[in-house]
Scaffold this motif. Sequence first.
Motif, PDB file in Angstrom:
ATOM      1  N   GLY A 270      29.741  50.712  33.255  1.00 31.71           N
ATOM      2  CA  GLY A 270      30.930  50.125  34.081  1.00 31.71           C
ATOM      3  C   GLY A 270      30.735  48.575  34.129  1.00 31.71           C
TER       4      GLY A 270
ATOM      5  N   GLY B  50      32.393  47.691  38.543  1.00 32.12           N
ATOM      6  CA  GLY B  50      32.273  48.531  37.664  1.00 32.12           C
ATOM      7  C   GLY B  50      30.730  49.184  37.591  1.00 32.12           C
TER       8      GLY B  50
ATOM      9  N   PHE C 296      43.641  55.067  39.507  1.00 29.68           N
ATOM     10  CA  PHE C 296      42.822  53.897  39.174  1.00 29.68           C
ATOM     11  C   PHE C 296      43.206  53.163  38.106  1.00 29.68           C
TER      12      PHE C 296
ATOM     13  N   ARG D 191      37.299  48.332  39.053  1.00 25.99           N
ATOM     14  CA  ARG D 191      38.179  49.501  39.093  1.00 25.99           C
ATOM     15  C   ARG D 191      39.308  49.190  40.416  1.00 25.99           C
TER      16      ARG D 191
ATOM     17  N   TRP E   5      41.114  50.609  35.271  1.00 25.41           N
ATOM     18  CA  TRP E   5      40.000  49.874  34.822  1.00 25.41           C
ATOM     19  C   TRP E   5      40.246  48.573  34.029  1.00 25.41           C
TER      20      TRP E   5
END
Length: 142
Positions: free
Chosen positions: A116, A109, A77, A121, A79
């Motif tokens: 987040g 997020g 993943f 992501r 971000w």
Amino acid sequence: MGFAVGNGPHHRRTGAGESYLDYGAFTPIQVAATAALNGPDDCIREMRDTYPQAPGCAGGIVRPGGVGYSAPSASMFAWAPLPKAFRDVGSMQFATLMVEKSGVVVSPGVAFGEHGEGYVRIAMVENEQRIRQGCPVGSAVS
């Protein structure tokens, strides 16, 4: 068979149903898990080796405004912060727009908690050819 790792307060909630799941697993499942843990891992290495190339593409997906992100060193993943132009709409609306306008799916997020928000992501779980299809023309995937 599995394990859970995470933030303490969230992980404690996972334990609420654990007592029904952490013993007496069906024998064929235990045998399959043992084979998976002790067997060859060529396919894992092959998949892992694609990850270093994929993050360059992920950056291209969300970098039209020059937004940078940290490439994952041990994860599938990536971000990425929302581009400045979309920070006010939030990660949920940005993720919706990504699907509607480009056909590229990212996870908002905010779905991973309040910290987040402001990020998406990007899962690098497809083969390299499929990942390239999600990249804009000219992005840096070698």
